[in-house]
Design an enzyme around this catalytic site. Structure first.
Site, short mmCIF file in Angstrom:
data_model
loop_
_atom_site.label_atom_id
_atom_site.label_comp_id
_atom_site.label_asym_id
_atom_site.label_seq_id
_atom_site.Cartn_x
_atom_site.Cartn_y
_atom_site.Cartn_z
N LYS A 25 0.85 -1.20 0.00
CA LYS A 25 0.00 0.00 0.00
C LYS A 25 0.88 1.24 0.00
CE LYS A 25 -2.38 1.82 3.69
NZ LYS A 25 -2.41 3.30 3.74
N ASP B 297 -3.44 4.35 -2.06
CA ASP B 297 -4.41 4.84 -1.07
C ASP B 297 -4.39 6.36 -1.06
OD1 ASP B 297 -6.02 5.12 1.19
OD2 ASP B 297 -4.44 4.56 2.60
N LYS C 296 -7.34 8.29 -1.66
CA LYS C 296 -8.65 8.77 -1.15
C LYS C 296 -9.15 10.01 -1.90
CE LYS C 296 -7.87 7.13 3.60
NZ LYS C 296 -6.45 6.77 3.62
N ASP D 145 -13.50 14.95 -5.02
CA ASP D 145 -13.58 16.24 -5.71
C ASP D 145 -14.82 16.20 -6.61
OD1 ASP D 145 -12.93 18.75 -6.99
OD2 ASP D 145 -10.81 18.35 -6.58
N THR E 253 -12.09 6.41 10.41
CA THR E 253 -12.17 5.95 11.81
C THR E 253 -11.76 7.06 12.78
OG1 THR E 253 -10.04 4.91 11.39
CG2 THR E 253 -11.95 3.47 11.48
N ARG F 278 2.77 -1.21 10.87
CA ARG F 278 3.83 -1.33 11.87
C ARG F 278 4.12 -2.74 12.39
NH1 ARG F 278 1.27 3.71 14.79
NH2 ARG F 278 -0.47 2.70 13.71
O1 C5P Z 1 0.76 0.61 11.22
P1 C5P Z 1 -0.66 0.18 11.05
O2 C5P Z 1 -0.83 -1.33 10.90
O3 C5P Z 1 -1.58 0.76 12.12
O4 C5P Z 1 -1.08 0.82 9.64
C1 C5P Z 1 -2.37 0.72 9.13
C2 C5P Z 1 -2.45 1.43 7.81
O5 C5P Z 1 -3.82 1.49 7.44
C3 C5P Z 1 -1.93 2.85 7.80
O6 C5P Z 1 -1.40 3.12 6.49
C4 C5P Z 1 -3.18 3.67 8.06
O7 C5P Z 1 -3.11 4.96 7.53
C5 C5P Z 1 -4.24 2.85 7.34
N1 C5P Z 1 -5.61 3.04 7.83
C6 C5P Z 1 -5.99 2.80 9.15
N2 C5P Z 1 -7.28 2.99 9.54
C7 C5P Z 1 -8.19 3.42 8.65
C8 C5P Z 1 -7.84 3.66 7.34
C9 C5P Z 1 -6.52 3.46 6.95
O8 C5P Z 1 -5.17 2.39 9.94
N3 C5P Z 1 -9.44 3.56 9.06
#
Ligand code: C5P
Length: 234
Positions: free
Chosen positions: A34, A61, A63, A66, A121, A213
């Protein structure tokens, strides 16, 4: 495309991204990657081309949100980059989502998958009511956006794994649920509040998990990725 693990490459430069992806060069199956706003805005479309050239599938990603004509034209550009999944905000309305699909569709009729973000979220009931003047329960709003996206012809939504089953019930099993908020059972939650393990996300019916992460910050990212794959796809 079947169930898969998507690795969120939340890095700020091409250098950091490639030094991370180089660790996976020995694997037969290159991870689905991603690319978010930070990396795309830092490095531009070349980062997409180069990661594709290395054999990865890409969820871009960005998003989009417009007026329909602008989104249609932007999507045509992203389609030429050969991303595998792209996304937009369902709040842009049905007209914008349909225009996006038109822009994405290539002359030969193929196109990347298009999924929608429902309510972020980071938006809660209070901020939705106060800032957006939307007074329905947030769960209902999320499901309404999902159904609207489905009716516009989109392929799925980004949602919490906790919502995946409800989305499938309302929109059909073939409507994709792409779910971030994944942690190993013993892992740090970080800033994610509602999390699920890869195995639980599989059990609840997520089609793709987005994992950042727990893989990027792991002592052994390849082992963490392979563990995710095992838990989610085996
Ligand atoms: O590091 P982590 O596993 O928390 O990363 C989750 C990824 O998913 C990040 O790129 C974050 O921006 C994305 N994301 C999220 N929650 C959402 C939409 C996207 O964690 N509701």
């Amino acid at each position: 495309m079947g169930r898969d693990v998507i690795v969120a490459c939340d890095f700020s430069s091409a250098e950091a991204t490639f030094s991370f992806l180089d660790k996976f060069s020995g694997l037969e199956k290159k991870p689905f990657v991603k690319i978010g706003m930070e990396l795309y805005y830092a490095e531009g479309p070349d980062i997409v081309r180069e990661i594709k050239r290395r054999g990865h599938k890409i969820f871009l990603d960005l998003k989009l949100h417009d007026i329909p004509n602008t989104v249609k034209k932007a999507m045509a550009v992203l389609s030429r980059l050969d991303a595998d999944i792209v996304n937009l905000h369902a709040a842009g309305t049905t007209a914008m989502m349909k225009a996006a699909l038109e822009g994405l569709t290539r002359e030969d009729g193929t196109r990347p998958l298009l999924i929608a973000v429902t309510q972020l979220t980071s938006t809660d009931q209070e901020s939705m009511e106060r800032d957006l003047l939307i007074e329905k329960p947030i769960d209902e709003v999320v499901m309404h956006y999902a159904v609207t996206a489905k009716n516009a012809g989109l392929d799925g939504v980004v949602c919490s794994p906790l919502e995946a089953r409800k989305v499938h019930d309302a929109c059909g099993a073939g409507f994709l649920t792409v779910t971030p908020g994944i942690r190993f059972a013993e892992g740090e939650k970080g800033d994610q509040k509602r999390v699920m393990t890869p195995a639980d996300a599989k059990a609840i019916g997520s089609d793709y998990i987005v994992v950042g992460r727990p893989i990027t910050a792991a002592a052994d990212p390849v082992a963490a990725y392979e563990r995710c794959l095992r838990e989610f796809t085996d």
